[in-house]
Structures are given as C-alpha cells and as structure tokens.
Design an enzyme around this catalytic site. Sequence first.
Site, PDB file in Angstrom:
ATOM      1  N   TYR A 314       0.842  -1.193   0.000  1.00  0.00           N
ATOM      2  CA  TYR A 314       0.000   0.000   0.000  1.00  0.00           C
ATOM      3  C   TYR A 314       0.876   1.242   0.000  1.00  0.00           C
ATOM      4  CZ  TYR A 314      -3.883  -3.030   1.342  1.00  0.00           C
ATOM      5  OH  TYR A 314      -4.847  -4.014   1.361  1.00  0.00           O
ATOM      6  N   HIS A 322      -5.876   2.315  -1.499  1.00  0.00           N
ATOM      7  CA  HIS A 322      -5.987   1.043  -2.201  1.00  0.00           C
ATOM      8  C   HIS A 322      -4.567   0.541  -2.450  1.00  0.00           C
ATOM      9  CE1 HIS A 322      -8.098  -1.842  -4.693  1.00  0.00           C
ATOM     10  NE2 HIS A 322      -7.078  -1.777  -5.504  1.00  0.00           N
ATOM     11  N   LYS A 353      -4.224  -3.195  -9.434  1.00  0.00           N
ATOM     12  CA  LYS A 353      -2.881  -3.254  -8.871  1.00  0.00           C
ATOM     13  C   LYS A 353      -1.924  -3.592  -9.992  1.00  0.00           C
ATOM     14  CE  LYS A 353      -4.534  -5.946  -4.980  1.00  0.00           C
ATOM     15  NZ  LYS A 353      -5.571  -5.038  -4.679  1.00  0.00           N
TER      16      LYS A 353
END
Lengths: 382, 188
Positions: A314, A322, A353
Amino acid sequence: MAAAPAPSPITEPFTISLIAGRYLLFDVDVIAHCRRAHNICGLLVGTIPNLSQQNVFLGIPLELMPEEARVLVDRDAAYVVDDAQAHQTSFAEMSREERLKYMEEMDRRGDEVSREQREMAERRKERALREKGLRRKVLERENSVAESFAESTATDETFQVDDSSVASSGLGFIMKGSSFVETPVTEEKTQVDYGSLSNSDLGFIMKGSSFSDSWVQIKAPKIDSPAAEASLFEPTPASPSPAPSVGSKRSKSVAVQKHFVTPTTSYPPLPTPAKDPSLPPPAVPNSYPLFRYLHSKGYFHMPGLRFGCHYNVYPGDPLRYHSHFAATGLAWDQEFDLLDVVGGGRLGTGTKKAYMIGGEDPEVDAKDKDPVRAFSIEWAAL
Amino acid sequence: MASPLRTFVSAPTAVTATTHLPNEQSLARQILHNLQHQHYWTELQIHTHSSLTHAPLPRPLVSGLPPQRLYVHPDEQVELLKKADRERKARAAGEAGGLQVKVEPEREWILPTRLKEKWTLRRLAGVFDALTMVPPAPGPSTPESMREEDRSANPWRTTKRVLLATVDTDSTVVYYILHDGVVKPRQN
C-alpha cells in the site's frame, strides 16, 4: 470531529514478544506507534478460542510477520524477547522483597475486585427493591433495625443473668421465620424485621443472583451471631457495649468473599526484560529483501494470501489507500514460471494493482546502489 | 509443404552474425509477425545487439511502434486530462465536443518468450541493463537521429519498460508490460 487523543509516548526500543515462534505485540500504544512511525501494520489475531472471527473483529495481540519484526529490529526500534524463557528465568531470580511486593500488589487488586463486586451487589439490591417500591420503607426499617438491634443487645446484656432464653432468640436470627412466644416485645420486633429482610434475601437467591451476593447477605448474621453469643456468655460484662459493635464491624469486612488475582501478564510484576544479544534476529524468508526495499520507500504491507503473493503493498495506511502492488519476493537465481507472471499480472490488473516481482542481487554492494531490483507487471491490453 | 508463415518464421536471419540460437531467432520473428499482422504495429525490427554496450543481447529483441499509445503513466494521464479540460473550456461555448485527449504512440521494446521457459530475476535484470529507455528508430542510426530521439522522448517516461510477449505452443501470444522498478499501476 473530536480531536484524537494524544498518543502516549513510546520509548524505543520496545519489546517484541516471541511466543511459540510468533512475533507478538500486546500493548495498544506500541501497536499504534508501529503503525504511525514505522509503517508496520501487522495483523490483529486476538479472538475467542474455538470461535475465531474474521479480521474486523479481532483484538490484541498483534502478530507481526517475521519480516516486520526484522525491519523493526534492524532499525533498532525494537528487540525480540523470548517470552517463555524470560518469564521463567525472571521469576526464578525474583528476590524475596520483590515477591512480597508483588503479592501485596496482587492482594490489593483482589480487594479492589471484591469491593467492586460488593458495590455491584448493593446496586443490584437497591434496584430490585426500587422496582418493588420497597426502597424507602426498607431503608427506614434498616435504621430501626439497627437501632433496635443495638437496643436489644443492650437489653440482652441486662437480661442475660436471669433470662437464658434470650440466647436462643439470638439463634432465631439464623433460623428465619421462627418466632418465640416468650421473647420480649423488642426482640419480637427485630426478629420479624430480620425475617422480612432475610426473606427478601431469599427472593434474591430465587432470582438467580450471584453466589457471592447471597453469600454476603446470609453469612452476615451467621457470623454475627456467634459473636453475639460469645458476648452473651461472657461471665463478666466488663465491656458490654463494644462487643456488638466489634462483631458487626467484623461481619462487614469478613462477609465479603475474598478474591485472589492470578496475573495474566509477566510484566508489570517483572521489570521489562533486557535485550538478549544471543537471540538471533528474526529468521526471514527469501522474499525479505523485497519487503525491506519497499518498506524503505515508505510502503505499507499486508499479508498477500488473498492475492496469491507475498505482500500486498500500500502507498499509505491500508485504511486510507488502495493497494498498489501484489508483490512476490524471489531469490536472485530462483526460477519462476512465466505462467505465474501472466497470472499475477492479470489478477493484479483486474484488481487495480500491478503485480511485482523482485529480489536482491547478491553481487551488488549495498554501498554503491540498492541491491534490490523490482519489476512491476501490468496487463498490456493488447 | 511449408506455409508462408512458416517460411517467414524460420527464414535464416540477415547478414548479422549472431550467437543466438535458431529457435530464439524464429521466436522473435514469430512475435514480430504477430504484432505486425494482428495488432497493426509498424516500424518493427529485430535487435541482436545492445545499442548501449554493443554486446549481443541475451536473446533477439523486437522493437516497434504501436498504432495507439501502449502505456500512459497515471501521472501523465492526470496531466493530459487537465490539459484536455483546459482546451475544451478554451473552445467556443457553442462548439460541441467532450474531452479530447491526444497522445502520440511511443516506440516500445518487446521481449519474446515462450510459456514453458523458466526465468530468473538475474536474466530479467540482464535484459533491462542492455536496453535503452526508448528503442532506436529504424534505419541507419546517426548521431542526429539519436539526438532527435532523445528530444522527442516523453518526459514522463522515466523507467525502462519492455512488452513481455509470451507465446504458447498453440501460437497464442499474451502481452504484459514489464517496468524496471516500482511503478504505480494505472487506474483503469
């Protein structure tokens, strides 16, 4: 919005408890400090035995990954204490003075507990009486009982030489509801009063009040009565008046059930154990260099199980951000399948991601440049 | 009988004498073919030597120009959107049209791989170390063209990247962008 309470200062290095191969933190302040100052989140694992909960309901202790413990130790922010060993050796080496002091402290805590319990019982009693609308009357009666009791004992003292039946009336205090015809009027009155009182006590028992509560209520006269008897059979009434008062006083202090506290922690009673230089630093997997590298860049980490990687990375506190990466740490010459890269890249992109693989080049000197290299992988959308 | 594709893929490589194995060369040609005909890339070429060190590359690499921009860094995207928003406001109020984001395509490196291969971080790092930030333009590389290449380079392109092309035995090719370093993901 109310201002957050000022964080209580933590003196570094703090201790990390090593218990059964796990690195644990037990102090909420230390946990907050780790998160605030060291970007270390850990994982709360405290739960009810045999009824483990999902992560939002968990409490202390906080379990640290070995990597997190290692980072803290390497920063000199913390040191690891083998808790079981420290507990045993420290208690074995405890001096007599310390032991006594400690036991006194435990006694004090036990008294505190019993006092609290007594107060709670009082409150419960009052509430129940209030519900029945008896409170005022009973209070008045109690006063009158106390007065008449004093009176009656006084009269007992005066009567004791010629009337031995009074003693049995004293026993009548215990046997609730028994009445003696030949007892004097004052005796009759107190007896009835006591009977009603103890009846209400019985009512408490029926209602399922705690054992100690009823015990206190019933025990009081029981203990009181032998004292009264003793005073009755004293051959020389040298000190007639103090005897009952002493008895009542004793009943008050003795009647409460004594509590023995078993401590659940080794420190406070023991001083915080010193750093043990012989204890090796936390053993870490070969994904550690990547962890250290990302942590040094200010990233926060969470366990990566949910995304099939080693760490969820993170950019800030996980409660606010997020995650940016699903990271897998590898040794420099560790072979990996391209299918893993494809799978990780696809899953990462699907969850906003990037997939990341990285590791440490053992031939690069850390003084020249960072030996860790990381590669971020995203789906190309071709 | 060999199909035209097969002959193309297995054609002996050009005059440049390399140490690369035939299967590595045919792999590069297969990826080049896929990009050219299925994804309409242009200016495709195969590199056998590093333009930095002039040593042979770990394997032949492909470079080319995609029809659209392949990768927009999230920070650049924010900047582009702001710019497009300013331009929309600058236009006459009556004129229709939403945000018009214009990005020029950039030349990309492509690393051809086969799915059954095993890779290590060392080899991956070796590939990146041999690459320039932006692939050189096709044709004879002169100092002028090199400088021009630098000038036109996107200021947001600060980390090396390659397009990892992985081909399975059934000739399916998947493409993944591989960044050298910690690069935050796109918000798509």
